[in-house]
Design an enzyme around this catalytic site. Structure first.
Site, PDB file in Angstrom:
ATOM      1  N   ASP A   1      42.631  80.310  30.151  1.00 48.88           N
ATOM      2  CA  ASP A   1      44.070  80.082  30.259  1.00 48.88           C
ATOM      3  C   ASP A   1      44.614  79.983  28.845  1.00 48.88           C
ATOM      4  O   ASP A   1      43.966  79.391  27.968  1.00 48.88           O
ATOM      5  CB  ASP A   1      44.347  78.770  30.992  1.00 48.88           C
TER       6      ASP A   1
ATOM      7  N   GLU B   1      44.622  84.400  31.506  1.00 45.67           N
ATOM      8  CA  GLU B   1      45.717  83.946  32.361  1.00 45.67           C
ATOM      9  C   GLU B   1      46.818  83.317  31.520  1.00 45.67           C
ATOM     10  O   GLU B   1      46.577  82.354  30.790  1.00 45.67           O
ATOM     11  CB  GLU B   1      45.231  82.927  33.394  1.00 45.67           C
TER      12      GLU B   1
ATOM     13  N   HIS C   1      34.599  80.922  34.976  1.00 44.88           N
ATOM     14  CA  HIS C   1      35.918  80.277  35.016  1.00 44.88           C
ATOM     15  C   HIS C   1      36.021  79.198  33.944  1.00 44.88           C
ATOM     16  O   HIS C   1      35.352  78.170  34.016  1.00 44.88           O
ATOM     17  CB  HIS C   1      36.109  79.673  36.411  1.00 44.88           C
TER      18      HIS C   1
ATOM     19  N   HIS D   1      44.128  74.716  29.623  1.00 43.17           N
ATOM     20  CA  HIS D   1      44.663  74.918  30.966  1.00 43.17           C
ATOM     21  C   HIS D   1      45.928  74.101  31.227  1.00 43.17           C
ATOM     22  O   HIS D   1      46.946  74.619  31.665  1.00 43.17           O
ATOM     23  CB  HIS D   1      43.618  74.556  32.018  1.00 43.17           C
TER      24      HIS D   1
END
Length: 271
Positions: free
Chosen positions: A46, A130, A17, A59
């Protein structure tokens, strides 16, 4: 010759992550390099668009928390973002700060550079991208992501299972845009509400997986079987505690997103 047991897919797979973000600054070359060395099966990032149209791995809406500067990502140019260091705030080991061109272990990481790094690794690793919403550029984010994946030749995989890239979002509209433009590319509809993820939304947008938080999955473990019955996998975020890793393994989660890929891999092997 491989034994039958060797041919069985062993879930869950481990996704780093934002890289190995417990030990290195998130979304930096240092974090992803460590994650790959630690054996992560996938990496997650992200992405946001800069004011001059570049996809960068950040992010937050701003760079205030994770850099030596301040400002809104979408209002800054790539050059402005590259002048900042993205590792000084982190408590982990010191790594090389960026030079004038933004290079270095803790310089700004573009999606282009991350995809190249993952594809050049000596074993297959998936990249989970993402897209953040709501943002001022709207659907342009997905168009730019697809254009980048096309340049690398991974936007149209032979099958979802063989894809090197997965696109995710909390925005159902964003998932639908990817699914409509690249039907073979796997997608994950992210969410925190079990009713939303277990309802018709994933079917409506054609998501190939759903992505609840570990807190949501703890309260609603039936989401795994519910997804499987509809031909979907389950991606769970963010799983760092040992008992949560065990829980995800026991209920049949396909992909675990964790800040600690090495420790999570070791726990799964031990189990």
């Amino acid at each position: 010759m491989a034994r039958p047991d060797d041919l069985v897919v062993k879930h869950p797979f481990v996704v780093a992550h934002r890289g190995a973000s417990a030990d290195r600054p998130e979304h930096t070359l240092a974090a992803y390099d460590l994650a790959l060395q630690e054996g992560a099966d996938g990496v997650e990032c992200d992405v946001r668009l800069t004011s001059d149209g570049h996809l960068v791995c950040v992010h937050d809406r701003t760079v205030d928390r994770t850099s030596t500067g301040a400002g809104v990502v979408s209002e800054m140019t790539l050059s402005q973002l590259q002048r900042l260091d993205y590792g000084a705030w982190h408590k982990g080991p010191q790594t090389d700060p960026p030079d004038a061109a933004g290079n270095g272990d803790t310089g700004l990481l573009t999606l282009d550079a991350l995809v190249a790094m993952v594809l050049d690794w000596h074993r297959p690793v998936k990249i989970f991208i993402e897209t953040k919403h709501p943002v001022r550029y709207g659907a342009l984010v997905e168009r730019q992501v697809l254009a980048l994946l096309q340049r690398f030749g991974i936007a149209a995989p032979a099958s979802a299972s063989r894809s090197r890239a997965v696109v995710m979002s909390f925005s159902a509209a964003a998932v639908w845009r990817i699914r409509r433009a690249a039907p073979m590319l796997p997608t994950v509809l992210l969410g925190s509400a079990a009713r939303y993820l277990g309802g018709s939304a994933a079917t409506t947008v054609g998501a190939t997986a759903i992505g609840p938080s570990i807190e949501t999955l703890r309260e609603h473990p039936e989401l795994v079987d519910h997804a499987a019955a509809r031909g979907r996998a389950l991606y769970c975020w963010t799983v760092d505690e040992g008992e949560d890793v065990d829980f995800c393994r026991d209920v049949g989660v396909a992909w675990i997103a964790t800040n600690q890929p090495a420790r999570t891999k070791a726990r799964l092997r031990a189990g």
